[in-house]
Design a protein around this motif. Structure first.
Motif, PDB file in Angstrom:
ATOM      1  N   MET B  38      41.320  42.873  35.075  1.00  0.00           N
ATOM      2  CA  MET B  38      40.633  44.162  35.163  1.00  0.00           C
ATOM      3  C   MET B  38      39.215  44.027  35.711  1.00  0.00           C
ATOM      4  O   MET B  38      38.819  44.814  36.575  1.00  0.00           O
ATOM      5  CB  MET B  38      40.635  44.859  33.797  1.00  0.00           C
ATOM      6  N   PRO B  39      38.415  43.026  35.212  1.00  0.00           N
ATOM      7  CA  PRO B  39      37.054  42.900  35.775  1.00  0.00           C
ATOM      8  C   PRO B  39      37.083  42.642  37.279  1.00  0.00           C
ATOM      9  O   PRO B  39      36.326  43.256  38.024  1.00  0.00           O
ATOM     10  CB  PRO B  39      36.487  41.686  35.027  1.00  0.00           C
ATOM     11  N   GLU B  40      37.995  41.770  37.686  1.00  0.00           N
ATOM     12  CA  GLU B  40      38.081  41.481  39.118  1.00  0.00           C
ATOM     13  C   GLU B  40      38.441  42.730  39.903  1.00  0.00           C
ATOM     14  O   GLU B  40      37.891  43.000  40.972  1.00  0.00           O
ATOM     15  CB  GLU B  40      39.144  40.387  39.360  1.00  0.00           C
ATOM     16  N   LEU B  41      39.342  43.507  39.356  1.00  0.00           N
ATOM     17  CA  LEU B  41      39.775  44.728  40.035  1.00  0.00           C
ATOM     18  C   LEU B  41      38.591  45.678  40.223  1.00  0.00           C
ATOM     19  O   LEU B  41      38.391  46.234  41.307  1.00  0.00           O
ATOM     20  CB  LEU B  41      40.883  45.416  39.215  1.00  0.00           C
ATOM     21  N   ARG B  42      37.784  45.841  39.108  1.00  0.00           N
ATOM     22  CA  ARG B  42      36.643  46.741  39.194  1.00  0.00           C
ATOM     23  C   ARG B  42      35.653  46.254  40.248  1.00  0.00           C
ATOM     24  O   ARG B  42      35.082  47.041  40.986  1.00  0.00           O
ATOM     25  CB  ARG B  42      35.947  46.827  37.836  1.00  0.00           C
ATOM     26  N   GLU B  43      35.497  44.943  40.325  1.00  0.00           N
ATOM     27  CA  GLU B  43      34.518  44.357  41.224  1.00  0.00           C
ATOM     28  C   GLU B  43      34.926  44.491  42.687  1.00  0.00           C
ATOM     29  O   GLU B  43      34.128  44.869  43.531  1.00  0.00           O
ATOM     30  CB  GLU B  43      34.400  42.858  40.899  1.00  0.00           C
ATOM     31  N   THR B  44      36.205  44.146  42.997  1.00  0.00           N
ATOM     32  CA  THR B  44      36.607  43.988  44.391  1.00  0.00           C
ATOM     33  C   THR B  44      37.313  45.205  44.969  1.00  0.00           C
ATOM     34  O   THR B  44      37.520  45.279  46.180  1.00  0.00           O
ATOM     35  CB  THR B  44      37.563  42.792  44.550  1.00  0.00           C
TER      36      THR B  44
END
Ligand SMILES: Nc1ncnc2c1ncn2[C@@H]1O[C@H](COP(=O)(O)OP(=O)(O)OP(=O)(O)O)[C@@H](O)[C@H]1O
Ligand SMILES: [Mg+2]
Lengths: 357, 285
Positions: B38-44
């Motif tokens: 989820m964090p990666e998704l929000r970031e990229t």
């Protein structure tokens, strides 16, 4: 094995359409009977009825003296060969041949033996493992014949078995079928609309039209003494010549000519009146009358060399006649010819009914 | 190549690439998202390639995600769907083949009327029958059980399957059937030894059509299968709609891809057969 086949008062309906109405036919043991007729005359219908594939609306079918009118196809002691071969495409030749015996639950050893015998007889042994798609047309038809043979049927039914083959193969297989009949002596009923097949194969030919048998007789009788104008027209190529005229006494009046009928075998005493004279092309001679009879002046309009014979078209008095002449005749269109008719071998038909006189 | 032919080529490829993008992009987004955290998704964002292949969302979707009150992932739904699809497809295809065969070759009385009813059954919207069927299944006491949903799929599947097989069989030469009768084969032997094997191409088509349709079914499974047997599609919906705390898109995507995997695999593996089966004409020889 062989059996007689007797049809009496046979009636077959498709819904409201009556395909065959009150047909009688009696076929002797071991006889080769050809059903001949134009497309749609009911040949296949009749054959399917004998096989039990078509329900019968009335009448009776006897095979080998037993009533088979309502029997299942497999219980009739028949084998059948179809026009489209109808081989099972997903089975090898071997399985095609053995299917009937396996259906009947025969022991494996017997099945193998019968299949090997039949394959040997029809020269199919090298192809036993192949699928039908990997066979030539002639080989396929031999498999179809073999499939009927393994059943050791007393009566074989053929529905135009050769009509999908080319001319050469057709001739070869025709001879094979004739030899086969001589060897196994089973009764054979063979549907065709090819006159050559009919003449060469049949012990007797049943000429059909509109669901009715017009004449049932030997090939010789059918060809030389046709029972009516339809049979006369249907049999023979090139077609018989028909001359419309009158009977007067012992003569036939046509185009001012008086043709002598004294040698003609009338069925009943002739009456004066309109009639049709039928003359086979080989009974019109271009060499003039041999015995000082009537000569007809004619003009040749067309020459068709066929090899062993030449077909001439000649015009006289507004009518065109077909003449079968020798293969080495020298004739040119436009040439004059003196024609003579072989009157004792002519056929006379009633102008109204077309029945033979 | 002439100028206009070249232009045509370019236009063709432009169209094909656009079409591929329209269908391929959502698939890419789903797969890519399912492999992120989820964090990666929000970031990229959703279009970026995943940094590392992180299978945790897949594991979660398969065994841990909450479908309503229970949190066992989507795997029970998968097995439920298998339990529904396999017998339903087997029964509908077999019954369709048998019906089509009987109607084509044996022409039972009233087969015209029967055919009309089949067409009606195959093309009327299923919702019309929903309420009466619920009543009927309750009356015989199997409403919301595994047999119930299988029966329902059979009822809705058999007409179409019958029409499919009937169409194929009417293209076969009738003389095959007559020859088999002469050879002494009866109703069942002709079906099992001749007509069913010959129908292999259309059987492939039938199995693909039916398994995809039944796997993708949502409504019938929801209504008739009962709590214990909810198919994968219904469970997927529950996962996506069950929000406890933060919504985890990566798990949703993984579960969606998992659910779509079966029909996708069927098409990829059997696409060639499918085309061959649809175009297979009458058998010659
Ligand atoms: N299944 C059927 N339903 C309705 N009429 C039929 C059916 N089969 C044949 N007929 C009709 O019965 C008549 C005889 O048909 P049949 O097939 O016996 O002809 P045939 O002599 O074998 O012709 P061909 O030489 O073209 O094979 C035809 O008028 C045909 O239209
Ligand atoms: Mg026919």
């Amino acid at each position: 094995m062989t059996a007689s086949v007797t049809l009496s008062g046979l009636r077959i309906e498709y819904g409201h359409h009556v395909a065959i109405d009150g047909l009688d036919l009696s076929i002797r043991e071991g006889e080769f009977v050809v059903l001949l007729g134009p497309s749609g005359c009911g040949k296949s219908t009749l054959l399917n009825a004998i096989a039990g594939l078509e329900p019968v609306a009335g009448g009776r079918i006897e095979i080998g003296g037993a009533d088979m009118t309502r029997a299942l196809p497999k219980d009739r002691g028949i084998g059948m060969v179809f026009q489209s071969y109808a081989l099972y495409p997903h089975m090898s030749v071997e399985r095609n041949l053995s299917f009937a015996l396996a259906s009947a639950g025969r022991p494996k050893r017997e099945i193998a033996q019968r299949v090997a015998d039949v394959a040997g007889m029809l020269q199919l042994t090298p192809y036993l493992k192949r699928k039908p798609a990997a066979l030539s047309g002639g080989q396929r038809q031999r498999v179809a014949i073999g499939r009927a043979l393994v059943r050791e049927a007393a009566v074989f039914l053929f529905d135009e078995p050769l009509s999908n083959l080319d001319a050469k193969l057709r001739n070869d297989l025709r001879v094979e079928i004739k030899k086969l009949h001589q060897r196994i002596a089973s009764t054979m009923i063979y549907v065709t609309h090819d006159q050559v097949e009919a003449m060469t194969l049949g012990d007797r030919i049943a000429v059909m039209k509109g669901g009715e048998i017009q004449q049932f007789d030997t090939p010789e009788e059918i060809y030389h003494r046709p029972a009516n104008r339809f049979v006369a027209e249907f049999m023979g190529a090139p077609m018989m010549n028909f001359l419309e005229g009158r009977i007067e006494g012992r003569s036939f009046l046509w185009q001012g000519q008086r043709l002598d009928l004294s040698g003609y075998g009338f069925r009943t005493a002739p009456q004066d009146g309109p009639a049709v004279l039928g003359l086979r092309p080989e009974h019109v001679h271009t060499t003039g009358p041999a015995d000082g009879g009537t000569a007809l002046a004619a003009q040749i309009t067309l020459v068709e060399p066929m090899g062993p014979e030449t077909v001439l078209w000649a015009e006289t008095g507004g009518e065109t006649l077909r003449i079968r002449a020798a293969g080495d005749i020298h004739a040119e269109p436009g040439q004059a010819a003196a024609l003579a008719f072989d009157m004792p071998r002519a056929a006379l038909f009633d102008a109204a009914t077309g029945e033979r006189l | 190549m002439t100028r206009s032919a070249l232009l045509q080529r370019i236009a063709l490829y432009a169209f094909l690439l656009t079409a591929a993008a329209i269908f391929g992009l959502p698939l890419y987004v789903m797969v890519a998202t399912s492999l992120k955290s989820m964090p990666e998704l929000r970031e990229t964002g959703i279009f970026a390639l995943p940094r590392a292949l992180d299978p945790s969302a897949w594991r979660m979707a398969w065994t841990g995600a909450c479908t309503g009150l229970t949190c066992g992932g989507i795997s029970p739904g998968f097995w439920n769907s298998v339990k529904i699809v396999v017998p339903s497809v087997g029964l509908t295809v077999l019954a369709g083949a048998l019906n089509g065969y009987a109607m084509t070759f044996w022409k039972p009385p009233l087969s015209g009327l029967l055919l009309g009813l089949m067409v009606l059954g195959a093309f009327l919207p299923h919702q019309i029958f929903l309420y009466p069927l619920v009543q009927w299944l309750s009356a015989i006491g199997i409403y919301q059980t595994l047999p119930a949903i299988i029966v329902i799929h059979c009822i809705f599947g058999i007409p179409l399957m019958t029409l499919l097989f009937r169409g194929y069989y009417s293209g076969l030469p009738r003389q095959l059937f007559l020859a088999a009768q002469i050879d002494g084969a009866g109703f069942w032997r002709i079906f099992l030894c001749i007509m069913l094997p010959l129908a292999a191409p259309v059987t492939v088509v039938a199995v693909i059509l039916q398994s995809t349709a039944i796997w993708n079914d949502f409504l019938l499974g929801l209504v008739f299968a009962g709590r214990e047997n909810l198919p994968m599609t219904v469970q997927l919906n529950n996962i996506v709609n069950t929000v406890t705390g933060e919504r985890d898109y990566t798990v949703d995507m993984a579960a969606t891809v998992l659910t779509a995997l079966v029909p996708l695999a069927i098409f990829l593996l059997s696409g060639r057969w499918f085309v061959r089966g649809i175009t297979a004409g009458a058998v010659k020889g």
